[in-house]
Design a protein around this motif. Structure first.
Motif, PDB file in Angstrom:
ATOM      1  N   LEU A 167      -4.509  17.091  16.180  1.00 14.87           N
ATOM      2  CA  LEU A 167      -4.362  17.284  14.742  1.00 14.87           C
ATOM      3  C   LEU A 167      -4.242  18.774  14.440  1.00 14.87           C
ATOM      4  O   LEU A 167      -5.065  19.571  14.893  1.00 14.87           O
ATOM      5  N   PRO A 168      -3.239  19.173  13.669  1.00 14.69           N
ATOM      6  CA  PRO A 168      -3.140  20.583  13.282  1.00 14.69           C
ATOM      7  C   PRO A 168      -4.219  20.944  12.274  1.00 14.69           C
ATOM      8  O   PRO A 168      -4.705  20.097  11.522  1.00 14.69           O
ATOM      9  N   ALA A 169      -4.585  22.228  12.236  1.00 10.24           N
ATOM     10  CA  ALA A 169      -5.608  22.684  11.296  1.00 10.24           C
ATOM     11  C   ALA A 169      -5.070  22.758   9.874  1.00 10.24           C
ATOM     12  O   ALA A 169      -5.850  22.750   8.913  1.00 10.24           O
ATOM     13  N   ALA A 170      -3.748  22.820   9.725  1.00  8.75           N
ATOM     14  CA  ALA A 170      -3.110  22.834   8.408  1.00  8.75           C
ATOM     15  C   ALA A 170      -1.746  22.182   8.552  1.00  8.75           C
ATOM     16  O   ALA A 170      -1.020  22.457   9.504  1.00  8.75           O
ATOM     17  N   ALA A 171      -1.397  21.316   7.617  1.00 14.17           N
ATOM     18  CA  ALA A 171      -0.118  20.614   7.709  1.00 14.17           C
ATOM     19  C   ALA A 171       0.117  19.815   6.436  1.00 14.17           C
ATOM     20  O   ALA A 171      -0.779  19.673   5.590  1.00 14.17           O
ATOM     21  N   THR A 172       1.328  19.292   6.298  1.00 16.24           N
ATOM     22  CA  THR A 172       1.620  18.248   5.329  1.00 16.24           C
ATOM     23  C   THR A 172       1.864  16.970   6.121  1.00 16.24           C
ATOM     24  O   THR A 172       2.693  16.962   7.044  1.00 16.24           O
ATOM     25  N   VAL A 201       0.865  -1.180   0.000  1.00 12.07           N
ATOM     26  CA  VAL A 201       0.000   0.000   0.000  1.00 12.07           C
ATOM     27  C   VAL A 201       0.905   1.234   0.000  1.00 12.07           C
ATOM     28  O   VAL A 201       1.779   1.368   0.864  1.00 12.07           O
ATOM     29  N   PRO A 202       0.757   2.137  -0.961  1.00  8.01           N
ATOM     30  CA  PRO A 202       1.702   3.256  -1.085  1.00  8.01           C
ATOM     31  C   PRO A 202       1.561   4.266   0.057  1.00  8.01           C
ATOM     32  O   PRO A 202       0.461   4.512   0.555  1.00  8.01           O
ATOM     33  N   ASP A 203       2.695   4.842   0.455  1.00 10.83           N
ATOM     34  CA  ASP A 203       2.655   5.977   1.369  1.00 10.83           C
ATOM     35  C   ASP A 203       2.048   7.168   0.630  1.00 10.83           C
ATOM     36  O   ASP A 203       2.294   7.365  -0.574  1.00 10.83           O
ATOM     37  N   ILE A 204       1.271   7.943   1.343  1.00  9.49           N
ATOM     38  CA  ILE A 204       0.604   9.101   0.744  1.00  9.49           C
ATOM     39  C   ILE A 204       1.049  10.373   1.452  1.00  9.49           C
ATOM     40  O   ILE A 204       0.945  10.471   2.688  1.00  9.49           O
ATOM     41  N   VAL A 205       1.545  11.332   0.696  1.00 10.10           N
ATOM     42  CA  VAL A 205       1.874  12.653   1.236  1.00 10.10           C
ATOM     43  C   VAL A 205       0.716  13.586   0.887  1.00 10.10           C
ATOM     44  O   VAL A 205       0.322  13.696  -0.281  1.00 10.10           O
ATOM     45  N   GLN A 206       0.165  14.227   1.892  1.00 12.64           N
ATOM     46  CA  GLN A 206      -1.007  15.084   1.692  1.00 12.64           C
ATOM     47  C   GLN A 206      -0.795  16.416   2.389  1.00 12.64           C
ATOM     48  O   GLN A 206      -0.441  16.459   3.576  1.00 12.64           O
ATOM     49  N   THR A 207      -1.024  17.482   1.670  1.00 10.96           N
ATOM     50  CA  THR A 207      -1.007  18.823   2.263  1.00 10.96           C
ATOM     51  C   THR A 207      -2.439  19.325   2.339  1.00 10.96           C
ATOM     52  O   THR A 207      -3.177  19.271   1.347  1.00 10.96           O
ATOM     53  N   TYR A 208      -2.830  19.764   3.503  1.00  9.87           N
ATOM     54  CA  TYR A 208      -4.177  20.311   3.680  1.00  9.87           C
ATOM     55  C   TYR A 208      -4.089  21.633   4.422  1.00  9.87           C
ATOM     56  O   TYR A 208      -3.081  21.939   5.072  1.00  9.87           O
ATOM     57  N   ASP A 209      -5.154  22.420   4.328  1.00  5.57           N
ATOM     58  CA  ASP A 209      -5.154  23.732   4.971  1.00  5.57           C
ATOM     59  C   ASP A 209      -6.429  23.926   5.781  1.00  5.57           C
ATOM     60  O   ASP A 209      -7.245  23.002   5.924  1.00  5.57           O
ATOM     61  N   VAL A 210      -6.589  25.115   6.318  1.00 10.58           N
ATOM     62  CA  VAL A 210      -7.744  25.402   7.183  1.00 10.58           C
ATOM     63  C   VAL A 210      -9.053  25.222   6.420  1.00 10.58           C
ATOM     64  O   VAL A 210     -10.050  24.754   6.980  1.00 10.58           O
ATOM     65  N   ARG A 211      -9.049  25.566   5.142  1.00 11.46           N
ATOM     66  CA  ARG A 211     -10.271  25.389   4.349  1.00 11.46           C
ATOM     67  C   ARG A 211     -10.679  23.921   4.320  1.00 11.46           C
ATOM     68  O   ARG A 211     -11.867  23.600   4.431  1.00 11.46           O
ATOM     69  N   ASP A 212      -9.725  23.007   4.156  1.00 12.78           N
ATOM     70  CA  ASP A 212     -10.028  21.574   4.153  1.00 12.78           C
ATOM     71  C   ASP A 212     -10.562  21.125   5.509  1.00 12.78           C
ATOM     72  O   ASP A 212     -11.460  20.274   5.593  1.00 12.78           O
ATOM     73  N   THR A 213      -9.994  21.667   6.581  1.00 16.43           N
ATOM     74  CA  THR A 213     -10.440  21.318   7.929  1.00 16.43           C
ATOM     75  C   THR A 213     -11.881  21.757   8.148  1.00 16.43           C
ATOM     76  O   THR A 213     -12.702  21.016   8.714  1.00 16.43           O
ATOM     77  N   ILE A 214     -12.213  22.952   7.672  1.00 16.70           N
ATOM     78  CA  ILE A 214     -13.587  23.449   7.785  1.00 16.70           C
ATOM     79  C   ILE A 214     -14.533  22.604   6.935  1.00 16.70           C
ATOM     80  O   ILE A 214     -15.633  22.239   7.374  1.00 16.70           O
ATOM     81  N   LEU A 215     -14.102  22.262   5.729  1.00 21.53           N
ATOM     82  CA  LEU A 215     -14.942  21.463   4.842  1.00 21.53           C
ATOM     83  C   LEU A 215     -15.247  20.100   5.452  1.00 21.53           C
ATOM     84  O   LEU A 215     -16.390  19.612   5.375  1.00 21.53           O
ATOM     85  N   TYR A 216     -14.241  19.486   6.082  1.00 23.54           N
ATOM     86  CA  TYR A 216     -14.487  18.210   6.754  1.00 23.54           C
ATOM     87  C   TYR A 216     -15.547  18.371   7.841  1.00 23.54           C
ATOM     88  O   TYR A 216     -16.489  17.566   7.949  1.00 23.54           O
ATOM     89  N   ALA A 217     -15.411  19.396   8.677  1.00 28.79           N
ATOM     90  CA  ALA A 217     -16.360  19.605   9.775  1.00 28.79           C
ATOM     91  C   ALA A 217     -17.771  19.852   9.256  1.00 28.79           C
ATOM     92  O   ALA A 217     -18.755  19.354   9.821  1.00 28.79           O
ATOM     93  N   LEU A 218     -17.906  20.603   8.167  1.00 28.86           N
ATOM     94  CA  LEU A 218     -19.224  20.807   7.561  1.00 28.86           C
ATOM     95  C   LEU A 218     -19.797  19.476   7.080  1.00 28.86           C
ATOM     96  O   LEU A 218     -20.999  19.231   7.195  1.00 28.86           O
ATOM     97  N   GLY A 219     -18.934  18.605   6.571  1.00 26.15           N
ATOM     98  CA  GLY A 219     -19.392  17.320   6.056  1.00 26.15           C
ATOM     99  C   GLY A 219     -19.911  16.381   7.119  1.00 26.15           C
ATOM    100  O   GLY A 219     -20.652  15.443   6.811  1.00 26.15           O
ATOM    101  N   VAL A 220     -19.531  16.592   8.379  1.00 24.76           N
ATOM    102  CA  VAL A 220     -20.036  15.737   9.456  1.00 24.76           C
ATOM    103  C   VAL A 220     -21.057  16.475  10.324  1.00 24.76           C
ATOM    104  O   VAL A 220     -21.365  16.037  11.428  1.00 24.76           O
ATOM    105  N   GLY A 221     -21.577  17.593   9.805  1.00 23.25           N
ATOM    106  CA  GLY A 221     -22.738  18.215  10.438  1.00 23.25           C
ATOM    107  C   GLY A 221     -22.484  19.399  11.324  1.00 23.25           C
ATOM    108  O   GLY A 221     -23.430  19.913  11.936  1.00 23.25           O
TER     109      GLY A 221
END
Length: 283
Positions: free
Chosen positions: A94-99, A13-33
């Motif tokens: 979990l940080p609100a933005a990170a790689t 299973v490949p390692d995955i490098v992902q960069t996310y930011d505050v917008r992604d964190t907010i979008l996740y929270a909206l997605g769970v209500g």
């Protein structure tokens, strides 16, 4: 063609490098209500960039390697795969933005005769600091894939819920477009968006992602047991028992026994348990 145990157990299973930011964190929270009540300041903290808080359950969308079981070389019919159980162990907030780097591994495949169980783990690591943020555990139910001659056990027993009425309940309405919002956090399975695919699979409409319901339960635990401080939740795990339709209300039923918490969730409209055998550990 039966599963090749040695091949699948050592699947790269490949390692995955992902960069996310505050917008992604907010979008996740909206997605769970989160954010359903514009005057709920505790809920607002998860969807507003000023002093934002991060739901511990967001770990499930970080470093995600994608639906690699769809590769024909695995020997698995991906159409018969079900997500059986999910857990998260939080090692650091979990940080609100990170790689981050997601490192996934298969820990075991159990032959149940007719069916099979695949157990996997994923570590999510902050690339900049090397800090292990969380470990995700997952059980995947492989329908009709048993009989390959692999180990028949042991398998962990589900957490038993107390034999008494819940101490607390938290109701979380979901919106009709909940699955369409949640999928933007990385799970694009058409079962959650395309009516034709959903009805062909036997559902009346696209269903909510199980991991979205997982996030709803996490939010409920933070509200009821953690004084809305994400750092107070160290672990949660549960078993998926039935799908949720977007627009339904998820009622999380909670039992407190010191720092050990048991929980389950049901949809109010159908009085049906959708998450079961839940366990959480508080700080």
């Amino acid at each position: 063609m039966p599963i090749d145990y040695a091949k699948l157990k050592s699947w790269p299973v490949p390692d995955i490098v992902q960069t996310y930011d505050v917008r992604d964190t907010i979008l996740y929270a909206l997605g769970v209500g989160c954010g359903g009540d514009p005057m709920d300041r505790a809920d607002l903290a998860y969807v507003y960039e000023e002093a934002i808080k991060v739901l511990p359950s967001m770990g499930v969308v970080l470093g995600y390697p994608g639906f690699w079981l769809k590769d024909p070389a695995t020997g698995i019919d991906w159409r018969k795969v079900l997500h059986g159980e999910q857990g998260v162990i939080i090692h650091a907030p979990l940080p609100a933005a990170a790689t981050v780097v997601g490192k996934s591994r298969i820990t075991e495949i159990v032959d149940k005769g007719k069916d099979a169980l695949l157990f996997s783990e994923r570590d999510v690591i902050d690339q900049a600091t090397g800090q292990l943020l969380c470990t995700l555990t997952s059980t995947t139910f492989l329908r009709g894939e048993g009989g390959f001659g692999g180990p028949t056990g042991p398998t962990p027993q589900p957490h038993s819920l107390p034999d008494r009425a819940p101490d607390l309940t938290v109701d979380t309405p979901t919106v009709p477009q909940a699955a369409l919002i949640y999928r933007l956090s990385g799970d694009y399975n058409p079962l959650h968006a395309d009516p034709d695919i959903a009805t062909a699979a036997g559902f009346r409409q696209p269903i909510l992602h199980g991991l979205a319901s997982f996030g709803v339960a996490c939010r409920a635990l933070l509200r009821a047991c953690c004084n809305d401080e994400p750092a107070n939740l160290k672990e949660m795990k549960l078993r998926f028992s039935s799908p949720v339709y977007p627009g339904e209300t998820i009622r999380t039923e909670i039992w407190r026994d010191g720092k050990a918490v048991s929980f389950r969730a049901r949809v109010v409209e159908r009085d049906l348990v959708v998450l079961n055998n839940g366990f959480a550990q508080l700080d």
